[in-house]
Structure formats: structure tokens, C-alpha cells
Motif scaffolding. Structure first.
Motif, PDB file in Angstrom:
ATOM      1  N   ALA A 102      44.788  34.298  45.948  1.00  0.00           N
ATOM      2  CA  ALA A 102      45.665  35.502  45.464  1.00  0.00           C
ATOM      3  C   ALA A 102      45.875  35.511  44.168  1.00  0.00           C
ATOM      4  O   ALA A 102      46.916  35.848  43.756  1.00  0.00           O
ATOM      5  CB  ALA A 102      46.609  35.743  46.246  1.00  0.00           C
ATOM      6  N   GLY A 103      45.301  34.722  43.419  1.00  0.00           N
ATOM      7  CA  GLY A 103      45.447  34.599  42.118  1.00  0.00           C
ATOM      8  C   GLY A 103      46.360  33.819  41.301  1.00  0.00           C
ATOM      9  O   GLY A 103      46.565  33.323  40.219  1.00  0.00           O
ATOM     10  N   VAL A 104      47.641  33.425  42.224  1.00  0.00           N
ATOM     11  CA  VAL A 104      48.535  32.992  41.853  1.00  0.00           C
ATOM     12  C   VAL A 104      48.140  31.346  41.248  1.00  0.00           C
ATOM     13  O   VAL A 104      48.648  30.862  40.432  1.00  0.00           O
ATOM     14  CB  VAL A 104      49.757  32.731  42.584  1.00  0.00           C
TER      15      VAL A 104
ATOM     16  N   ARG B 269      45.653  43.609  46.544  1.00  0.00           N
ATOM     17  CA  ARG B 269      45.446  44.395  45.363  1.00  0.00           C
ATOM     18  C   ARG B 269      45.164  43.859  44.376  1.00  0.00           C
ATOM     19  O   ARG B 269      45.258  42.565  44.047  1.00  0.00           O
ATOM     20  CB  ARG B 269      46.987  45.211  45.230  1.00  0.00           C
ATOM     21  N   SER B 270      44.301  44.580  43.344  1.00  0.00           N
ATOM     22  CA  SER B 270      43.969  43.985  42.043  1.00  0.00           C
ATOM     23  C   SER B 270      45.078  44.161  41.064  1.00  0.00           C
ATOM     24  O   SER B 270      46.138  44.913  41.211  1.00  0.00           O
ATOM     25  CB  SER B 270      42.826  44.852  41.410  1.00  0.00           C
ATOM     26  N   VAL B 271      45.286  42.984  40.271  1.00  0.00           N
ATOM     27  CA  VAL B 271      46.621  42.887  39.264  1.00  0.00           C
ATOM     28  C   VAL B 271      45.991  42.900  37.880  1.00  0.00           C
ATOM     29  O   VAL B 271      44.831  42.240  37.549  1.00  0.00           O
ATOM     30  CB  VAL B 271      47.161  41.921  39.864  1.00  0.00           C
TER      31      VAL B 271
ATOM     32  N   LYS C  57      51.541  37.925  38.498  1.00  0.00           N
ATOM     33  CA  LYS C  57      51.725  38.893  39.333  1.00  0.00           C
ATOM     34  C   LYS C  57      50.938  38.628  40.611  1.00  0.00           C
ATOM     35  O   LYS C  57      49.548  37.972  40.398  1.00  0.00           O
ATOM     36  CB  LYS C  57      51.497  40.241  38.984  1.00  0.00           C
ATOM     37  N   SER C  58      51.358  38.316  41.880  1.00  0.00           N
ATOM     38  CA  SER C  58      50.770  38.204  43.094  1.00  0.00           C
ATOM     39  C   SER C  58      49.912  38.992  43.434  1.00  0.00           C
ATOM     40  O   SER C  58      50.204  40.469  43.463  1.00  0.00           O
ATOM     41  CB  SER C  58      51.731  37.756  44.334  1.00  0.00           C
ATOM     42  N   SER C  59      48.722  38.743  44.116  1.00  0.00           N
ATOM     43  CA  SER C  59      47.696  39.914  44.450  1.00  0.00           C
ATOM     44  C   SER C  59      47.891  40.103  46.188  1.00  0.00           C
ATOM     45  O   SER C  59      47.691  41.333  46.719  1.00  0.00           O
ATOM     46  CB  SER C  59      46.426  39.243  44.659  1.00  0.00           C
ATOM     47  N   ILE C  60      49.109  39.667  46.499  1.00  0.00           N
ATOM     48  CA  ILE C  60      49.677  39.743  47.731  1.00  0.00           C
ATOM     49  C   ILE C  60      50.760  40.791  48.198  1.00  0.00           C
ATOM     50  O   ILE C  60      51.663  40.435  47.402  1.00  0.00           O
ATOM     51  CB  ILE C  60      49.979  38.330  48.693  1.00  0.00           C
ATOM     52  N   PRO C  61      50.760  41.895  48.594  1.00  0.00           N
ATOM     53  CA  PRO C  61      51.748  42.609  48.671  1.00  0.00           C
ATOM     54  C   PRO C  61      52.878  42.037  49.244  1.00  0.00           C
ATOM     55  O   PRO C  61      52.704  41.285  50.114  1.00  0.00           O
ATOM     56  CB  PRO C  61      51.282  44.172  49.287  1.00  0.00           C
TER      57      PRO C  61
ATOM     58  N   ALA D  83      42.046  40.954  37.737  1.00  0.00           N
ATOM     59  CA  ALA D  83      41.249  40.488  38.706  1.00  0.00           C
ATOM     60  C   ALA D  83      41.019  41.248  39.928  1.00  0.00           C
ATOM     61  O   ALA D  83      42.136  41.965  40.437  1.00  0.00           O
ATOM     62  CB  ALA D  83      41.867  39.124  39.223  1.00  0.00           C
ATOM     63  N   ASP D  84      39.779  41.557  40.303  1.00  0.00           N
ATOM     64  CA  ASP D  84      39.609  42.331  41.377  1.00  0.00           C
ATOM     65  C   ASP D  84      39.817  41.887  42.685  1.00  0.00           C
ATOM     66  O   ASP D  84      38.702  41.943  43.672  1.00  0.00           O
ATOM     67  CB  ASP D  84      38.140  42.883  41.220  1.00  0.00           C
TER      68      ASP D  84
END
Length: 537
Positions: free
Chosen positions: A26-28, A420-422, A447-451, A380-381
Motif C-alpha cells: 500500500a505504498g507506505v 485509494r490512489s494517493v 499517506k497510506s493507500s488503505i482507508p 500512485a494508482d
């Protein structure tokens, strides 16, 4: 008549959803262990790509290198994830009101490294040590520069197996996610003194391994457990029970407790050839100003691997008792339940998991001859992870029981992820103290991509803040040493019943909620130290 099979249906769907859902980093975790130089600048290096490591951050930066260079890097990183669990005052899971994890905290966390073509070794360490290397080549007078690099593009490692009673074990005893780039052929071209372009093709060994206990603190399951206590307080069946639904036919072992471990699952998935593409542009019109842009392509990767479900006696005995009664098999046939639950069920599985594309742009600005500032923005998508589908090589018994709730295909599972994209920002500062020595400082709020209402302890990735400090020293022979240390932390506080991937307690909730009606608070802490040495040869 449907009361008897319902808790087993719930266990099946809940356990499988819990096991499969957390595969995202998730991006982090991106770029945490990719480059000591970039880390020192908060990964804001698109407009000032770091030598051979430009292959990942902006391959156009390779065109700034002349001659032949070699880089050796090493990093050590530790990940900690302390959690605390506090039951809501009105906790009531079908009559069960005392959760044994109430007031407890999760224990020590260790790290491991997924070894390609082998898996996760048994050894666990307080941190992980990983070396990497790369090289570049530029012929005298040529506008072309070529190179390759070995690096970890993303990684996540949490091992909670040291404490067998760790309350976090119900949402991941072991989580190992990794994207290792083992070959990254790259080429950059110097269009002019101010404009450079480049392309690289990172080829990665992507893998994730998950081992976890699971339980199902669901009100429906608790209600059946209380019904068992009323019919057979000692856990032994009666003639009347045998002539009806066999609630107690499994004996004391088959007595249902929603707070008790029901099974353990183990997944090992990997993709040994996972190529993507990076395309970069670098424009340096002035010595004091530069702009950079990079596109890092995505992929729809097919993972293959194996799974093992180990069902505890509670689950197996309950189903056995149900099917040994007079009316239980009839109910099971109507609802599509299996006749038994094996202690172990193993097989092969596949999944198509997208690796999201991302784009990053940056600016470098020399405020004075001694002070440089960098700033980047990236997108990031991750919205591609709206849902994921997993295919098994055979019908999974647990999913067969879920047919009652509309799961028609028991050899396939699709899960809503809702990622979500961030857009993220990063910043770096370099102080040129002398011609040889420079100090660096980085700051990156991620920012995390996980709500927040879909996070789990399998992927405990909240919004985080990364702070770094480093130095660069240039030797007389052209060698360059880079040292970096960084600290990243994010916290979360998830109120009871607010996250249906973690702590909801709805009566018919089929998504895995191992901490139903429980407040879960914790933090993710990453400490990192890295060093690299680049030299001409």
C-alpha cells in the motif's frame, strides 16, 4: 433448522478473507530500502538522481555519469508494530462477554527475508541486513550510458511467532512481502548539456508469505455456543440431540467458543519474473535549477504458490457431530456443506495482482553554493486494488460451507479491497560544507493507500512521517561514500465496530473481524541505516 451450520459457514468465509486480504504494502513501504542516498533526501531525488541508483528513481540521471562505475550498498532495518486491545464495555458476542485478549498488548516483532526460490527461512532476527550492488558504463565521448542495479523496491516483514500467545497472532503471525529487483537493464541518452532521457526495465522477484491463526468472534457463532451449553453443559451429546441436529455430537472438543482459535492458515505466493519499465526525463537548464520527471510502469502480475489450512479440533468435531445426527446431514445437504472438515487441506493457488503504476516529478534548487533543496510530488494508482481474485486448484471445504451465503464457486474467492490512489510529497535538503563533505536531511509524510476503516494488522500501514539524516563524502580517487539513518512512525486508534476488516461485531458479518467490539490502537515504527560506496573503475 439453519442454526447449526451457520457458525461453520462464518468460520469458513471469515478465515479465508482474513488470509487473502492483506497482500498490499500500500505504498507506505515503497523506497524504504532502495537507496541510502535517496533516503537521506526524503526520496526527493527525481530532479537530482543519485548515480547508478537513478535506474529506479529517474533513469535519465545515468547520463550524468562518465566512465565506468560500481556501487555496493548495505542496509539494516527494523520494523516494530506494538498494539493494544481493549474490549468495549458492552462487548457481547452471542452471550460471550469476556474476551481473553482484553487489556493485553502484542509482543515482540522480528524480521525475516524471503529468499528467492527457497522461501522464508526459519531464522528470525531483530532486524534484517541486505546488501545490493550495481554498475554503469559510458564509453569515452559517447552520449549513451548503460547500467544495471540490484535493489529492494519494496518490503514489509512482521514476525510475531516468538510469543505463542501474542494477541496479534489472529491477524498475522507472519507477514512477509517483498519486491526484489535482481536485474534492471537501463540506458540513458544525453540529448544536450541540459536535457537527458533514460529508460530502465526492472525485473523483480515478487513474493509474499502469510501465516496466521484465526478465530471468529461473531454473534451468530456465540449464540450457537450458548445453545450448546444449554443443551449439553458437559459437552456430551444426548439421545435427543443425536435424533435432531447433533449440536453436541462432537463432544467437549466440539463446543464452540467464538474467542477460541479455530484454525491456522499458511500461504506462500511468488512471481519469479515480474518486469516493469521506468522512463525518465531530466532537464538542467541552470547549475542552480533542475526539473525531473519519471514514470514507473505497473504490471498485472500472476502469482503462483501453495496454501495449507489446518483446522483445530473445535471446527472438525462440530461438523462431525452435525453429520452424525439424524437431521444434521439433511441440513448440510440443503445448504451445500461438506460432510467433514479435514485437519489439513493443502494445494496450489494463483492470483493476478496488479502492481500499480506511479508518476513522480521533482525540482532541485540551489539557494546558495552551500544550500540545496529538493521537492517531489508523486501519484500512485492504488485504486487498481478495488478487488482481488484468488484461484485455488480444488474446491476449498471452508468455501463450500459458505454457499449458504451466496459463495457459489468454492475454488475461487474475490475480495473487495477498496484501496485509494494517493498523492504524496517529499522534501530534502543538502548542505555542502566543503567540496568533499555534505550533510543531508529528508522529510517525507506518507499517506497510506488503505482507508482507515479497512486497515488490519496484516497490513498495519497508517499515514506515517519519515525523517532522515545522512552525509556524503567524496574521496580523492573519485570514490563516494554515503551514510544514512532514518526513522519512520505512524499511529492508529481504531474504535470498536468502526473497521469491518478488524473489529466489527454485526450478527451476519462475514468479513474477518478477529477483534470484534474491541478498540485496537498501535503504531508502525521503522528504523533504517544504510551505506553505499560508489567508485570508478
Amino acid at each position: 433448522m439453519n442454526a447449526a451450520p451457520s457458525p461453520i459457514v462464518l468460520l469458513a468465509a471469515a478465515g479465508l478473507a482474513m488470509a487473502l486480504a492483506p497482500v498490499a504494502h500500500a505504498g507506505v513501504t515503497d523506497n524504504l530500502v532502495t537507496s541510502p542516498t535517496a533516503m537521506a533526501m526524503g526520496n526527493a531525488v527525481t530532479a537530482d538522481p543519485p548515480g547508478i541508483e537513478s535506474i529506479h528513481f529517474n533513469p535519465a540521471g545515468l547520463a550524468r555519469l562518465e566512465g565506468t562505475h560500481h556501487i555496493d550498498s548495505v542496509f539494516v532495518a527494523t520494523i516494530r508494530n506494538p498494539n493494544r486491545f481493549v474490549s468495549a464495555p458492552d462487548l457481547d458476542i452471542g452471550g460471550f462477554k469476556d474476551d481473553p485478549i482484553n487489556g493485553k498488548s502484542s509482543g515482540p516483532v522480528r524480521q525475516a527475508l524471503y529468499i528467492p526460490f527457497y522461501g522464508v527461512p526459519k531464522a528470525r532476527l531483530p532486524g534484517v541486513l541486505v546488501p545490493s550492488m550495481g554498475m554503469s558504463y559510458n564509453a569515452p565521448g559517447s552520449r549513451w550510458t548503460f547500467g544495471t542495479n540490484v535493489y529492494l523496491a519494496a518490503a514489509m516483514s512482521i514476525d510475531r511467532t516468538k510469543d505463542p500467545d501474542d494477541p496479534a497472532r489472529f491477524d498475522g503471525r507472519l507477514v512477509q512481502l517483498q519486491r526484489l529487483v535482481y536485474l534492471s537493464p537501463a540506458a540513458a541518452y544525453k540529448v544536450s548539456d541540459t536535457l537527458k532521457i533514460g529508460i530502465s526495465v526492472p525485473i523483480a522477484y515478487s513474493a509474499f508469505a502469510i501465516n496466521t491463526d484465526f478465530r471468529a468472534p461473531n454473534k451468530l457463532l456465540g449464540t450457537v455456543g450458548q445453545l450448546q451449553k444449554a443443551v449439553c453443559p458437559d459437552g456430551n451429546g444426548t439421545v435427543i440431540d443425536t435424533l435432531t441436529f447433533g449440536l453436541c455430537g462432537g463432544g467437549p472438543e466440539g463446543m464452540v467458543n467464538p474467542f477460541k482459535r479455530a484454525a491456522n492458515i499458511d500461504f506462500d505466493l511468488r512471481a519469479s519474473f515480474d518486469p516493469t519499465v521506468n522512463i525518465g526525463v531530466l532537464w538542467e537548464p541552470k547549475k542552480w535549477f533542475a526539473l525531473g520527471l519519471v514514470y514507473q510502469g505497473g504490471a498485472r502480475t500472476t502469482y503462483t504458490g501453495s496454501y495449507t489450512f489446518h483446522s483445530d479440533p473445535m471446527l472438525r468435531s462440530f461438523v462431525r457431530g452435525l453429520n452424525s445426527s439424524l437431521l444434521g446431514p439433511i441440513v448440510g445437504a440443503v445448504t451445500g456443506m461438506p460432510q467433514d472438515i479435514p485437519e489439513y487441506q493443502s494445494g496450489n493457488m494463483t492470483a493476478q495482482i496488479p502492481f500499480p503504476w506511479r508518476v513522480q516529478a521533482g525540482m532541485k534548487l540551489m539557494l546558495t553554493d552551500y544550500v540545496q533543496v529538493n521537492a517531489d510530488v508523486s501519484y500512485a494508482d492504488w485504486s487498481q486494488w478495488n478487488e482481488l481474485t484468488f484461484q485455488f486448484d480444488r474446491s476449498v471445504k471452508l468455501l463450500e460451507m459458505a454457499r449458504l451465503f451466496g459463495y457459489a464457486n468454492s475454488s475461487q474467492a474475490t475480495f473487495k479491497m477498496g484501496f485509494r490512489s494517493v498523492v504524496n510529497y517529499s522534501f530534502g535538503t543538502q548542505l555542502n560544507l566543503t567540496k568533499k563533505l555534505a550533510l543531508r536531511f529528508g522529510y517525507e509524510p506518507r499517506k497510506s493507500s488503505i482507508p482507515g476503516n479497512q486497515m488490519s494488522l496484516l497490513a498495519p500501514l497508517p499515514d506515517t512521517k519519515l525523517r532522515s539524516v545522512g552525509l556524503r563524502y567524496r574521496f580523492d580517487d573519485g570514490g563516494e561514500l554515503n551514510l544514512t539513518g532514518s526513522y519512520m512512525k505512524g499511529t492508529y486508534d481504531i474504535p470498536a465496530r468502526s473497521d469491518c476488516n478488524l473489529n466489527c461485531d454485526n450478527f451476519f458479518n462475514l468479513i474477518y473481524n478477529p477483534y470484534a467490539a474491541t478498540n485496537v490502537s498501535g503504531s508502525l515504527i521503522v528504523k533504517y541505516a544504510g551505506a553505499s560506496y560508489t567508485r570508478p573503475f
